[in-house]
Design a protein around this motif. Structure first.
Motif, mmCIF file in Angstrom:
data_model
loop_
_atom_site.group_PDB
_atom_site.id
_atom_site.type_symbol
_atom_site.label_atom_id
_atom_site.label_comp_id
_atom_site.label_asym_id
_atom_site.label_seq_id
_atom_site.Cartn_x
_atom_site.Cartn_y
_atom_site.Cartn_z
ATOM 1 N N GLY A 13 -18.668 3.823 12.954
ATOM 2 C CA GLY A 13 -19.638 5.214 13.615
ATOM 3 C C GLY A 13 -19.226 6.195 13.996
ATOM 4 O O GLY A 13 -19.431 6.963 13.334
ATOM 5 N N TRP A 14 -17.908 6.146 13.263
ATOM 6 C CA TRP A 14 -17.296 7.265 13.125
ATOM 7 C C TRP A 14 -17.774 8.000 11.267
ATOM 8 O O TRP A 14 -17.967 6.832 9.975
ATOM 9 C CB TRP A 14 -15.342 7.069 13.078
ATOM 10 C CG TRP A 14 -14.902 7.322 14.347
ATOM 11 C CD1 TRP A 14 -15.753 7.192 15.332
ATOM 12 C CD2 TRP A 14 -13.090 7.149 14.104
ATOM 13 N NE1 TRP A 14 -14.337 7.598 15.826
ATOM 14 C CE2 TRP A 14 -13.788 7.594 15.400
ATOM 15 C CE3 TRP A 14 -12.791 7.689 13.504
ATOM 16 C CZ2 TRP A 14 -12.201 7.642 16.560
ATOM 17 C CZ3 TRP A 14 -11.099 8.059 14.218
ATOM 18 C CH2 TRP A 14 -11.237 7.741 15.263
ATOM 19 N N THR A 15 -17.253 9.675 10.880
ATOM 20 C CA THR A 15 -17.814 9.779 9.827
ATOM 21 C C THR A 15 -16.795 10.751 9.046
ATOM 22 O O THR A 15 -16.247 10.897 9.286
ATOM 23 C CB THR A 15 -18.880 10.753 10.320
ATOM 24 O OG1 THR A 15 -18.995 12.024 10.909
ATOM 25 C CG2 THR A 15 -20.136 9.971 10.948
ATOM 26 N N ASP A 16 -17.204 9.653 7.797
ATOM 27 C CA ASP A 16 -16.233 10.857 6.810
ATOM 28 C C ASP A 16 -16.877 11.673 6.065
ATOM 29 O O ASP A 16 -17.315 12.511 4.835
ATOM 30 C CB ASP A 16 -15.986 9.598 5.700
ATOM 31 C CG ASP A 16 -14.490 10.307 4.967
ATOM 32 O OD1 ASP A 16 -13.686 11.404 5.508
ATOM 33 O OD2 ASP A 16 -14.080 9.356 3.340
ATOM 34 N N MET A 18 -11.279 7.634 9.382
ATOM 35 C CA MET A 18 -12.607 7.869 10.118
ATOM 36 C C MET A 18 -13.949 6.768 9.117
ATOM 37 O O MET A 18 -14.596 6.611 8.899
ATOM 38 C CB MET A 18 -12.708 9.572 8.982
ATOM 39 C CG MET A 18 -12.367 10.563 10.119
ATOM 40 S SD MET A 18 -13.073 11.651 9.317
ATOM 41 C CE MET A 18 -11.630 12.628 8.363
ATOM 42 N N ARG A 19 -12.583 6.123 8.033
ATOM 43 C CA ARG A 19 -13.071 5.073 6.404
ATOM 44 C C ARG A 19 -13.632 3.745 7.583
ATOM 45 O O ARG A 19 -14.329 2.950 6.945
ATOM 46 C CB ARG A 19 -12.437 5.408 5.802
ATOM 47 C CG ARG A 19 -12.629 6.294 4.779
ATOM 48 C CD ARG A 19 -12.030 6.260 3.660
ATOM 49 N NE ARG A 19 -12.359 7.202 2.486
ATOM 50 C CZ ARG A 19 -11.592 8.294 2.329
ATOM 51 N NH1 ARG A 19 -11.205 8.837 3.479
ATOM 52 N NH2 ARG A 19 -11.849 9.655 1.696
ATOM 53 N N ILE A 20 -12.781 3.317 8.075
ATOM 54 C CA ILE A 20 -12.499 2.108 8.876
ATOM 55 C C ILE A 20 -13.255 2.008 10.375
ATOM 56 O O ILE A 20 -13.505 1.141 10.821
ATOM 57 C CB ILE A 20 -11.021 1.790 9.032
ATOM 58 C CG1 ILE A 20 -10.439 2.337 9.718
ATOM 59 C CG2 ILE A 20 -10.451 2.035 7.625
ATOM 60 C CD1 ILE A 20 -8.927 1.605 10.259
ATOM 61 N N ALA A 31 -13.274 11.216 23.224
ATOM 62 C CA ALA A 31 -13.517 12.436 23.256
ATOM 63 C C ALA A 31 -13.838 11.513 21.273
ATOM 64 O O ALA A 31 -14.560 12.311 20.759
ATOM 65 C CB ALA A 31 -12.323 13.194 22.745
ATOM 66 N N GLY A 32 -13.437 10.684 21.044
ATOM 67 C CA GLY A 32 -14.097 9.416 19.926
ATOM 68 C C GLY A 32 -13.502 10.244 19.054
ATOM 69 O O GLY A 32 -12.452 10.655 19.028
ATOM 70 N N GLN A 33 -14.183 10.208 17.652
ATOM 71 C CA GLN A 33 -13.772 11.135 16.744
ATOM 72 C C GLN A 33 -13.259 12.623 16.229
ATOM 73 O O GLN A 33 -12.613 12.283 16.155
ATOM 74 C CB GLN A 33 -14.566 11.749 15.486
ATOM 75 C CG GLN A 33 -14.423 11.991 14.202
ATOM 76 C CD GLN A 33 -15.423 11.696 13.248
ATOM 77 O OE1 GLN A 33 -16.604 11.065 13.200
ATOM 78 N NE2 GLN A 33 -14.898 11.688 12.054
ATOM 79 N N GLN A 34 -14.147 13.061 17.400
ATOM 80 C CA GLN A 34 -13.608 14.840 17.826
ATOM 81 C C GLN A 34 -12.267 15.050 18.504
ATOM 82 O O GLN A 34 -10.584 15.952 18.439
ATOM 83 C CB GLN A 34 -14.056 14.850 19.285
ATOM 84 C CG GLN A 34 -15.631 15.198 18.597
ATOM 85 C CD GLN A 34 -15.734 16.483 17.309
ATOM 86 O OE1 GLN A 34 -14.924 17.236 16.976
ATOM 87 N NE2 GLN A 34 -16.574 15.627 16.879
ATOM 88 N N ALA A 35 -11.334 13.781 19.275
ATOM 89 C CA ALA A 35 -9.459 13.604 18.886
ATOM 90 C C ALA A 35 -8.985 13.152 17.992
ATOM 91 O O ALA A 35 -7.591 14.119 18.042
ATOM 92 C CB ALA A 35 -9.376 12.582 20.055
ATOM 93 N N LEU A 36 -9.433 13.349 16.621
ATOM 94 C CA LEU A 36 -9.184 14.020 15.601
ATOM 95 C C LEU A 36 -7.838 15.324 15.339
ATOM 96 O O LEU A 36 -7.330 16.050 14.757
ATOM 97 C CB LEU A 36 -9.234 13.499 14.057
ATOM 98 C CG LEU A 36 -9.688 11.971 13.920
ATOM 99 C CD1 LEU A 36 -10.470 11.871 13.090
ATOM 100 C CD2 LEU A 36 -8.312 11.210 14.544
#
Length: 377
Positions: free
Chosen positions: A148-151, A143-145, A104-109
């Motif tokens: 590919g993830w956007t903050d 999201m900062r480190i 899921a990538g960032q969406q898992a958050l």
């Protein structure tokens, strides 16, 4: 000071089943809609990654709903799960969230929002705040480190907002518990005060009357032979005293069914103290005419109940004179369009109208809520 209960413990203390009712499942399950975001991300994956992601997402959804199942059928508030087991449960949910990251990538958050909400419900408030802070910090840092993830700040805000909403529910239920406990104490204290008052009234009425009746009856017995006319007069006095004592007892019993202004003030002080609201109340009601005391007692009961339940106040003041009573607090004040229309206030107005009194509702000087009643104006 007693540690505030968790949300599930509070639900348990309210009686019946310790968890949400039949519709509680729907209220909890409807929030799974937001898992559609990681689902859409996972569905675009291929092969084993997609399968693992879907399985992990399904297990996470089941763990979220399973928490409410545990609350309802086992009862966390009834001691069904110690604190360490609750933390282990939250750790399992977090592990599922981490396992979802490859798919899921960032969406898992998004799953962190559910974990923070469950933490706010399940564990002590200080521990819950720590967990929420860690989740929020972890989301913002990742999201900062992570490449590919956007903050965009949305995940941190969602975690904070979800935790805050559950915290509000927690405080509302805690207030309800405090009010119920205070009302129970008020009822018990009122019963005790009324018993003491009734006992004093009966002692004062019957103690004196029966003593006089006994003396006169003995005198009449001695005078029957020597002075029949005097004996008959004494017997007549005995009959008159007995009737007067019976009338006094009936009056005392009738008063026993009424509210006592002094008793309501004592109960109000106990209720305000239980709700951690400073009470500034009169210690005597001598200046209030007897005919106004029951009506003022209803005013005290309704006014203090509103202060404890709705005001959010830190201080409550009651002022009493012969023709007026005021209940003031330093809380949030009257609600526009709804501050004077509660069922309790409607009933109070009806009692006041029957007694020729008037009720005023408005803002207290300096802010807060003011409830006042004037008699004969």
């Amino acid at each position: 000071m007693k540690t505030p209960p968790t949300l599930v413990e509070a639900l348990a203390e309210r009686g019946g089943r310790p968890g949400p009712g039949r519709w509680g499942w729907l209220a909890a399950g409807v929030w799974l809609f937001y898992l559609s975001q990681p689902f859409e991300e996972i569905i675009h994956r291929q092969g084993t990654t997609r399968v693992l992601g879907l399985v992990t997402l399904s297990l996470f959804a089941l763990s979220y709903l399973g928490f409410f199942g545990w609350v309802r059928w086992v009862g966390l508030g009834a001691g069904g799960m110690p604190t360490w087991q609750r933390l282990l449960y939250l750790g399992g949910m977090l592990a599922l969230c981490l396992l979802m990251l490859p798919a899921a990538g960032q969406q898992a958050l998004t799953c962190l929002v559910y974990i923070s909400a469950v933490a706010m419900m399940a564990v002590d408030l200080r521990i819950a705040i720590g967990i929420v802070a860690l989740l929020l910090g972890g989301a913002e840092l990742s999201m900062r480190i992570v490449p590919g993830w956007t903050d965009d700040g949305s995940y941190g805000f969602a975690i904070f907002l979800g935790a805050l909403a559950v915290f509000g529910m927690r405080r509302a239920i805690q207030r309800s518990l405090e009010l119920n406990a205070a009302r129970k104490d008020m009822a018990e204290l009122a019963v005790q005060e009324e018993r003491n008052r009734f006992a004093r009234d009966l002692h004062d009425i019957l103690g004196h009357s029966l003593t006089v009746i006994t003396v006169k009856a003995e005198l009449a017995g001695k005078l029957i032979a020597a002075n029949p006319a005097r004996a008959a007069a004494e017997v007549a006095d005995v009959e008159s005293l007995a009737r007067a004592a019976l009338a006094d007892v009936r009056a005392a019993v009738a008063g026993y069914r009424e509210l006592s202004l002094a008793g309501e003030l004592v109960s109000a002080r106990a209720a305000l103290q239980a709700a951690e609201i400073k009470a500034d109340l009169p210690t005597a009601v001598d200046e209030v005419p007897e005919e106004n005391r029951e009506l003022f007692a209803w005013m005290v009961r309704e006014g203090v109940t509103n202060v404890v339940r709705h005001s959010g106040a830190k201080r409550c003041t009651i002022r009493i004179s012969a023709t007026q009573i005021e209940v003031l607090d330093d809380g949030k004040g009257p609600t526009p369009g709804g501050g004077a229309s509660g069922h309790g206030l409607v009933g109070l107005r009806e009692r006041a109208n029957q007694a020729g009194a008037s009720v005023q509702v408005g803002q207290a000087p300096g802010g807060g809520f003011r409830l006042a009643m004037n008699v004969g104006l």
